[in-house]
Structures are given as C-alpha cells and as structure tokens.
Design a protein around this motif. Structure first.
Motif, PDB file in Angstrom:
ATOM      1  N   VAL A   1      -0.987  10.433  -3.907  1.00 60.22           N
ATOM      2  CA  VAL A   1      -2.051  11.316  -3.436  1.00 60.22           C
ATOM      3  C   VAL A   1      -1.893  11.649  -1.950  1.00 60.22           C
ATOM      4  N   THR A   2      -1.553  10.639  -1.145  1.00 62.84           N
ATOM      5  CA  THR A   2      -1.492  10.847   0.306  1.00 62.84           C
ATOM      6  C   THR A   2      -0.123  11.319   0.791  1.00 62.84           C
ATOM      7  N   GLY A   3       0.921  11.045   0.019  1.00 67.39           N
ATOM      8  CA  GLY A   3       2.270  11.366   0.472  1.00 67.39           C
ATOM      9  C   GLY A   3       2.741  10.456   1.601  1.00 67.39           C
ATOM     10  N   LYS A   4       2.063   9.323   1.770  1.00 68.20           N
ATOM     11  CA  LYS A   4       2.385   8.386   2.844  1.00 68.20           C
ATOM     12  C   LYS A   4       2.711   7.015   2.262  1.00 68.20           C
ATOM     13  N   THR A   5       3.259   6.157   3.095  1.00 64.03           N
ATOM     14  CA  THR A   5       3.476   4.769   2.715  1.00 64.03           C
ATOM     15  C   THR A   5       2.113   4.089   2.595  1.00 64.03           C
ATOM     16  N   VAL A   6       1.927   3.349   1.511  1.00 64.78           N
ATOM     17  CA  VAL A   6       0.655   2.675   1.258  1.00 64.78           C
ATOM     18  C   VAL A   6       0.948   1.214   0.911  1.00 64.78           C
ATOM     19  N   ARG A   7       0.120   0.322   1.413  1.00 63.84           N
ATOM     20  CA  ARG A   7       0.201  -1.091   1.066  1.00 63.84           C
ATOM     21  C   ARG A   7      -1.180  -1.552   0.636  1.00 63.84           C
ATOM     22  N   VAL A   8      -1.226  -2.216  -0.506  1.00 61.77           N
ATOM     23  CA  VAL A   8      -2.500  -2.702  -1.037  1.00 61.77           C
ATOM     24  C   VAL A   8      -2.453  -4.227  -1.109  1.00 61.77           C
ATOM     25  N   ARG A   9      -3.560  -4.833  -0.732  1.00 65.00           N
ATOM     26  CA  ARG A   9      -3.700  -6.285  -0.802  1.00 65.00           C
ATOM     27  C   ARG A   9      -5.004  -6.607  -1.509  1.00 65.00           C
ATOM     28  N   GLU A  10      -4.919  -7.458  -2.514  1.00 66.45           N
ATOM     29  CA  GLU A  10      -6.134  -7.914  -3.188  1.00 66.45           C
ATOM     30  C   GLU A  10      -6.779  -8.977  -2.305  1.00 66.45           C
ATOM     31  N   THR A  11      -8.005  -8.705  -1.862  1.00 69.50           N
ATOM     32  CA  THR A  11      -8.691  -9.627  -0.950  1.00 69.50           C
ATOM     33  C   THR A  11      -9.725 -10.491  -1.659  1.00 69.50           C
ATOM     34  N   LYS A  12     -10.166 -10.070  -2.838  1.00 68.31           N
ATOM     35  CA  LYS A  12     -11.107 -10.848  -3.642  1.00 68.31           C
ATOM     36  C   LYS A  12     -10.738 -10.681  -5.109  1.00 68.31           C
ATOM     37  N   CYS A  13     -11.012 -11.722  -5.897  1.00 76.71           N
ATOM     38  CA  CYS A  13     -10.726 -11.682  -7.340  1.00 76.71           C
ATOM     39  C   CYS A  13     -11.730 -12.575  -8.062  1.00 76.71           C
ATOM     40  N   ASN A  14     -12.215 -12.108  -9.205  1.00 76.61           N
ATOM     41  CA  ASN A  14     -13.125 -12.912 -10.026  1.00 76.61           C
ATOM     42  C   ASN A  14     -12.522 -14.288 -10.325  1.00 76.61           C
TER      43      ASN A  14
END
Length: 149
Positions: A121-134
């Motif tokens: 969608v952004t056309g950019k480098t993206v990094r995702v981190r899960e900060t909370k989890c059930n």
C-alpha cells in the motif's frame, strides 16, 4: 512450479464442504505444525509466508487491509494510532483468542501479513512487531507498524 495468486484461492468448488475450515485446523497447522515443528518456532517461515500473503492481497489502502482482515476472519482490527511513520493496530477476536496463556506471542504470521500488505500500500519498507498477544497474557493482540527507513 505453479505460482498461485490470491484470486486463485477464492476459486472454491467443494460441493459438500464449501469454503470454510475449522479454526482448530488452522491453529493446528500454525501452532503445532509450524511453531512447534520447525526450528526457532517457525518464525522465518511464517514471516516469509505472511509477507508474501500480504503482498498478494487485493488492497490499496489501510482501510482495505483492515476490511480484508475481517473478511478472512483473521480478526477484528482497529487503528489506535497513525502518523506517517508509525501505525498501531489492535486486533480483537484474533485466531489465538481462547488458547491457554503461555507467556509467548504466537501471531507472527498475522503481523507479517500486515507487513506485506502495508509495504504494498505504501510502496515503502515496512517493519511490523507484535507488541501484545492474547497467548502472552494480554487483553488483545497489538502490532506496531513502522513505515520507511
């Protein structure tokens, strides 16, 4: 080797069983097959697979990504913070909701799907981190999405 697309996945011709599979099967594949069956909890595999899935989704905006999470029954996402470099997304009713708490996060595939879709969608480098989890004992799953850089 045939390269499948997301549109191919929507072509379902099961006369009796239809297009639904039980959540138990998905959980079994993810948490027993990948998480317990592969080295390092299968993280390298789930990250690669999730990014590829996210990139293949028919999305053009953050709203499209949120909608497809609901449509695919991944969970009920809500943006709780958004600026040009950072988006935080809470996912309620995630696939892991109801599993016994183990103190560890298990929704890396969902985060990688977000990463691949946001990069598209952004056309950019993206990094995702899960900060909370059930499963880690939190009230919901939450992701920090860093865009650019």
């Amino acid at each position: 080797m045939t390269a499948f697309t997301f549109d191919d996945m929507r072509k379902i011709d099961r006369k009796t069983l239809g297009g639904e599979v039980p959540l138990e099967l998905f959980r079994t594949i993810r948490l027993i097959g990948l998480h317990q069956g592969l080295p390092m909890g299968g993280k390298a595999t789930t990250l690669t697979v999730g990014r590829k899935i996210g990139d293949s989704l028919p999305v053009r905006s953050v709203d499209d990504i949120l909608k497809i999470f609901v449509d695919l029954k991944i969970g009920l996402p809500k943006v709780i913070h958004q600026d040009p470099d950072l988006v935080r997304v809470v996912v309620e009713d995630c696939f892991c909701d109801g599993l016994p708490a183990s103190g560890t996060s298990v929704c890396d595939l969902e985060g990688a799907i977000l990463e691949g879709a946001m990069a598209k969608v952004t056309g950019k480098t993206v990094r995702v981190r899960e900060t909370k989890c059930n499963v880690a004992g939190h009230e919901h799953c939450e992701y920090e999405i860093r865009i650019g850089g």
